[in-house]
Design an enzyme around this catalytic site. Sequence first.
Site, PDB file in Angstrom:
ATOM      1  N   GLY A 126       0.837  -1.191   0.000  1.00  0.00           N
ATOM      2  CA  GLY A 126       0.000   0.000   0.000  1.00  0.00           C
ATOM      3  C   GLY A 126       0.870   1.237   0.000  1.00  0.00           C
ATOM      4  O   GLY A 126       1.090   1.846   1.045  1.00  0.00           O
ATOM      5  N   GLY A 136       0.830   4.449  -0.653  1.00  0.00           N
ATOM      6  CA  GLY A 136       0.079   5.689  -0.832  1.00  0.00           C
ATOM      7  C   GLY A 136       0.577   6.764   0.119  1.00  0.00           C
ATOM      8  O   GLY A 136       1.767   6.865   0.402  1.00  0.00           O
ATOM      9  N   ALA A 137      -0.363   7.548   0.630  1.00  0.00           N
ATOM     10  CA  ALA A 137      -0.014   8.679   1.486  1.00  0.00           C
ATOM     11  C   ALA A 137       0.717   8.251   2.753  1.00  0.00           C
ATOM     12  O   ALA A 137       1.608   8.956   3.237  1.00  0.00           O
ATOM     13  CB  ALA A 137      -1.273   9.450   1.856  1.00  0.00           C
ATOM     14  N   GLY A 188       1.906   4.589   3.547  1.00  0.00           N
ATOM     15  CA  GLY A 188       2.964   3.632   3.261  1.00  0.00           C
ATOM     16  C   GLY A 188       4.084   4.224   2.434  1.00  0.00           C
ATOM     17  O   GLY A 188       5.268   3.940   2.664  1.00  0.00           O
ATOM     18  N   ASN A 209      -6.464   2.389  10.028  1.00  0.00           N
ATOM     19  CA  ASN A 209      -7.451   3.004  10.906  1.00  0.00           C
ATOM     20  C   ASN A 209      -8.391   1.973  11.513  1.00  0.00           C
ATOM     21  O   ASN A 209      -8.495   0.841  11.034  1.00  0.00           O
ATOM     22  CB  ASN A 209      -8.289   4.022  10.122  1.00  0.00           C
ATOM     23  CG  ASN A 209      -7.537   5.308   9.842  1.00  0.00           C
ATOM     24  OD1 ASN A 209      -6.773   5.783  10.680  1.00  0.00           O
ATOM     25  ND2 ASN A 209      -7.741   5.877   8.664  1.00  0.00           N
ATOM     26  N   LYS A 249      -7.500   6.499  19.429  1.00  0.00           N
ATOM     27  CA  LYS A 249      -7.396   7.083  18.078  1.00  0.00           C
ATOM     28  C   LYS A 249      -8.788   7.370  17.513  1.00  0.00           C
ATOM     29  O   LYS A 249      -8.993   8.345  16.781  1.00  0.00           O
ATOM     30  CB  LYS A 249      -6.638   6.114  17.171  1.00  0.00           C
ATOM     31  CG  LYS A 249      -6.437   6.629  15.731  1.00  0.00           C
ATOM     32  CD  LYS A 249      -5.377   7.715  15.665  1.00  0.00           C
ATOM     33  CE  LYS A 249      -5.214   8.261  14.236  1.00  0.00           C
ATOM     34  NZ  LYS A 249      -4.666   7.274  13.301  1.00  0.00           N
ATOM     35  N   SER A 302      -8.946  11.838   5.480  1.00  0.00           N
ATOM     36  CA  SER A 302      -8.754  10.772   4.500  1.00  0.00           C
ATOM     37  C   SER A 302     -10.094  10.243   3.995  1.00  0.00           C
ATOM     38  O   SER A 302     -10.239   9.911   2.815  1.00  0.00           O
ATOM     39  CB  SER A 302      -7.926   9.629   5.104  1.00  0.00           C
ATOM     40  OG  SER A 302      -8.574   9.083   6.245  1.00  0.00           O
TER      41      SER A 302
END
Length: 320
Positions: free
Chosen positions: A18, A20-21, A23, A113, A200, A270
């Site tokens: 993954g 992306g933003a 990873g 998440n 979280k 996100s």
Amino acid sequence: MTPTTTPTRLQRRYAVIGTGAIGGFYGAKLQQAGFDVHFLLNRDYQWVRDRGLVVESVNGDFTLPEVNAYQQPQKMPKCDVVIVALKTTANHLLPELLPPVVKENGVVVLLQNGLGAEEEVAQIVGSDRVMGGLCFICSNKIGPGHIRHSDYGAIELGDYDESYRARGITDRMQAIAGDFDRAGITILDSEDLLASRWKKLVWNIPFNGLSVILDAKTDALIADRATRSLAEDLMQEVVNGAAAHDRAIAPEFVQEMLDKTVKMKPYLTSMKLDYDRRQPLEIEAIFGNPLKKAAKVGVRLPKIETLYQQLVFLDRRNRR
């Protein structure tokens, strides 16, 4: 079972599933620091293989012109640490993605998440080979292989144990934390991963959900009296859900999250970005699983339930 300690720093080989933003950012930081990192990509594969990764960061921009890029996990080397930074909506792919990449004594670190992902991955690789990481970062992918990091960046790292029993600080947590520290990434140790997951959600549930429902950035949500009050109510329900699982969240923490949101640069969450791109939303991980866990112990979270139902409707209509 006591987990096998991973090899010495700089001998560990990392995989990122993954890119992306999240990873892409953390994997790039590890490679920049000299670690052997291997990236699994989908749509960006050809671009990243030919051009590498570009990171714009508040802590300094950098480019990796050459990275180890793959489109198939079977072509990747076995790795000591496999970082999973996929959206949880893609976790149904993990039974085929993980086994070819994880070493026999390797560990999977979930930078995802919500609640429940560790339990799912434990069924694939074993409960003694799973860790969870909670990312406190403002980062977006703005183009193929191009990541923009605008704020924060710490990871709260915890070791998973069956049924989320608290593990304390383990040797492999400290070893991996040392690698991340060398890469300039702050690691916060979590002695109790389940408690950290609930904490979280104190921010993620109200601001991810309301940003989609109300089509707003974080600054607008926190500035308006009505939406701030609603966010506080949702936060309190998360606190109630955690308490039902014997995890106490102090009122001071809720206030801290509100204060941080006031100071945060205007930010599209996100989930809002996914919604605008007509991509699947992480509704089950962030909303559905906490609701199910609370219901199992006889606790209802009505405002979160309402938010969940609204998001399910919007998500279905948005992707129709």
